[in-house]
Design a protein around this motif. Structure first.
Motif, mmCIF file in Angstrom:
data_model
loop_
_atom_site.group_PDB
_atom_site.id
_atom_site.type_symbol
_atom_site.label_atom_id
_atom_site.label_comp_id
_atom_site.label_asym_id
_atom_site.label_seq_id
_atom_site.Cartn_x
_atom_site.Cartn_y
_atom_site.Cartn_z
ATOM 1 N N ASP A 31 -24.580 77.938 121.545
ATOM 2 C CA ASP A 31 -26.015 78.187 121.402
ATOM 3 C C ASP A 31 -26.568 77.260 120.329
ATOM 4 O O ASP A 31 -25.877 76.932 119.362
ATOM 5 C CB ASP A 31 -26.277 79.641 120.986
ATOM 6 N N PHE A 32 -27.832 76.888 120.488
ATOM 7 C CA PHE A 32 -28.491 76.033 119.503
ATOM 8 C C PHE A 32 -29.301 76.891 118.531
ATOM 9 O O PHE A 32 -29.917 77.884 118.935
ATOM 10 C CB PHE A 32 -29.394 75.018 120.195
ATOM 11 N N ASP A 33 -29.278 76.494 117.283
ATOM 12 C CA ASP A 33 -30.021 77.197 116.248
ATOM 13 C C ASP A 33 -30.977 76.205 115.596
ATOM 14 O O ASP A 33 -30.734 75.688 114.508
ATOM 15 C CB ASP A 33 -29.048 77.780 115.216
ATOM 16 N N LEU A 34 -32.054 75.901 116.308
ATOM 17 C CA LEU A 34 -33.013 74.897 115.875
ATOM 18 C C LEU A 34 -34.432 75.416 116.063
ATOM 19 O O LEU A 34 -34.717 76.125 117.041
ATOM 20 C CB LEU A 34 -32.858 73.610 116.709
ATOM 21 N N ALA A 35 -35.303 75.062 115.150
ATOM 22 C CA ALA A 35 -36.724 75.350 115.358
ATOM 23 C C ALA A 35 -37.218 74.471 116.498
ATOM 24 O O ALA A 35 -36.894 73.284 116.562
ATOM 25 C CB ALA A 35 -37.505 75.055 114.080
ATOM 26 N N LEU A 36 -37.992 75.067 117.407
ATOM 27 C CA LEU A 36 -38.482 74.336 118.572
ATOM 28 C C LEU A 36 -40.006 74.299 118.573
ATOM 29 O O LEU A 36 -40.667 75.272 118.213
ATOM 30 C CB LEU A 36 -37.990 74.990 119.866
ATOM 31 N N ASP A 37 -40.536 73.176 118.995
ATOM 32 C CA ASP A 37 -41.976 73.004 119.193
ATOM 33 C C ASP A 37 -42.199 72.921 120.703
ATOM 34 O O ASP A 37 -41.870 71.907 121.331
ATOM 35 C CB ASP A 37 -42.440 71.720 118.489
ATOM 36 N N LEU A 38 -42.751 73.984 121.277
ATOM 37 C CA LEU A 38 -42.904 74.076 122.739
ATOM 38 C C LEU A 38 -44.308 73.700 123.206
ATOM 39 O O LEU A 38 -44.711 74.045 124.308
ATOM 40 C CB LEU A 38 -42.568 75.497 123.206
ATOM 41 N N ARG A 39 -45.042 72.954 122.392
ATOM 42 C CA ARG A 39 -46.432 72.666 122.737
ATOM 43 C C ARG A 39 -46.586 71.860 124.028
ATOM 44 O O ARG A 39 -47.676 71.829 124.617
ATOM 45 C CB ARG A 39 -47.119 71.930 121.589
ATOM 46 N N LEU A 40 -45.520 71.178 124.467
ATOM 47 C CA LEU A 40 -45.642 70.360 125.669
ATOM 48 C C LEU A 40 -45.562 71.173 126.963
ATOM 49 O O LEU A 40 -45.739 70.629 128.047
ATOM 50 C CB LEU A 40 -44.563 69.268 125.673
ATOM 51 N N SER A 41 -45.278 72.464 126.836
ATOM 52 C CA SER A 41 -45.253 73.350 128.004
ATOM 53 C C SER A 41 -46.291 74.445 127.810
ATOM 54 O O SER A 41 -46.429 74.997 126.720
ATOM 55 C CB SER A 41 -43.867 73.972 128.185
ATOM 56 N N LYS A 42 -47.005 74.769 128.865
ATOM 57 C CA LYS A 42 -48.082 75.752 128.785
ATOM 58 C C LYS A 42 -47.868 76.859 129.816
ATOM 59 O O LYS A 42 -47.160 76.697 130.809
ATOM 60 C CB LYS A 42 -49.444 75.085 129.045
ATOM 61 N N GLY A 43 -48.541 77.983 129.594
ATOM 62 C CA GLY A 43 -48.611 79.054 130.566
ATOM 63 C C GLY A 43 -47.269 79.534 131.073
ATOM 64 O O GLY A 43 -46.343 79.792 130.303
ATOM 65 N N PHE A 44 -47.159 79.650 132.399
ATOM 66 C CA PHE A 44 -45.944 80.192 133.005
ATOM 67 C C PHE A 44 -44.741 79.297 132.712
ATOM 68 O O PHE A 44 -43.616 79.796 132.559
ATOM 69 C CB PHE A 44 -46.134 80.341 134.517
ATOM 70 N N ARG A 45 -44.962 78.011 132.611
ATOM 71 C CA ARG A 45 -43.844 77.124 132.320
ATOM 72 C C ARG A 45 -43.205 77.490 130.984
ATOM 73 O O ARG A 45 -41.976 77.475 130.839
ATOM 74 C CB ARG A 45 -44.300 75.663 132.291
ATOM 75 N N ARG A 46 -44.036 77.827 130.004
ATOM 76 C CA ARG A 46 -43.482 78.211 128.708
ATOM 77 C C ARG A 46 -42.743 79.547 128.816
ATOM 78 O O ARG A 46 -41.741 79.767 128.136
ATOM 79 C CB ARG A 46 -44.580 78.296 127.648
#
Length: 209
Positions: free
Chosen positions: A116-131
């Protein structure tokens, strides 16, 4: 380019007057100064580096929020960086030190030392249902798979099977957000952003562990 450091003009002059290996050394020093200045002045919006893996070179990019992109060579790293410049900020800089921890965890994953990865993620490139789909993917256990239909149900839209496929195909953080663990209902692998051979490699790596 930031040139507030008083040594930068001197280094630029040295670069124009030197050649060969000296060019590379001066350029490296200039780049290091640029990275330091950008960090100090809080204008380094996207840092990136590459890491060699059994799946080929991976581009890692991060913002202050966290890891924002993992990209395979087949995706064209130059095009990916241009996309980050267009969608997040033009202040994109090769700053490997910002991604040391992410690179270490990626190395550990491919070496079979990390599940498993233990990293802060920036998910701004995915929106709505994709996120919503991306938020579910890390819950698929290492070495296991789920069908597109199962993921659709888990993400709250049982009929959105095709949309799950789109979310996986546009996942900006493959490997770290494990879309490779999503397969067709008949058990066949389905498509993958890194290519069929890479999906087989990742699934094989996890199955062997």
């Amino acid at each position: 380019m930031i040139t507030h450091d008083p040594d930068v003009p001197r280094l630029l002059a040295a670069l124009s007057a030197s050649g060969g290996a000296a060019d590379a050394a001066v350029a490296a020093r200039l780049h290091a100064r640029l990275v330091a200045d950008a960090a100090r002045e809080s204008v380094l919006d996207v840092a990136y580096r590459t890491v060699d893996t059994p799946a080929g070179p991976l581009l890692l990019a991060a913002t202050e929020r966290g890891l924002v992109t993992v990209a395979y060579a087949v995706q064209d790293h130059a095009a990916v960086l241009q996309g980050l410049a267009d969608r997040i900020s033009p202040r994109v800089l090769h700053a490997p030190g910002r991604l040391d921890e992410a690179a270490r965890q990626v190395d550990d994953y491919f070496a079979g030392r990390r599940k498993d990865f233990d990293l802060a993620l920036d998910l701004r490139l995915s929106k709505g249902f994709r996120r919503e789909v991306l938020a579910h993917l890390p819950h698929i256990a290492y070495g296991s798979t789920e069908s597109y239909a199962q993921v659709a149900s888990a993400a709250g839209s049982p009929r959105a099977v095709r949309a799950v496929g789109t979310a996986c195909a546009t996942n900006p953080l493959p490997v770290v957000v494990p879309c490779h663990r999503v397969v067709r209902s008949d058990g066949t692998r389905g498509q993958y952003v890194g290519g069929a051979a890479v999906k087989d490699l990742l699934l094989g790596l996890e199955a062997a562990a």
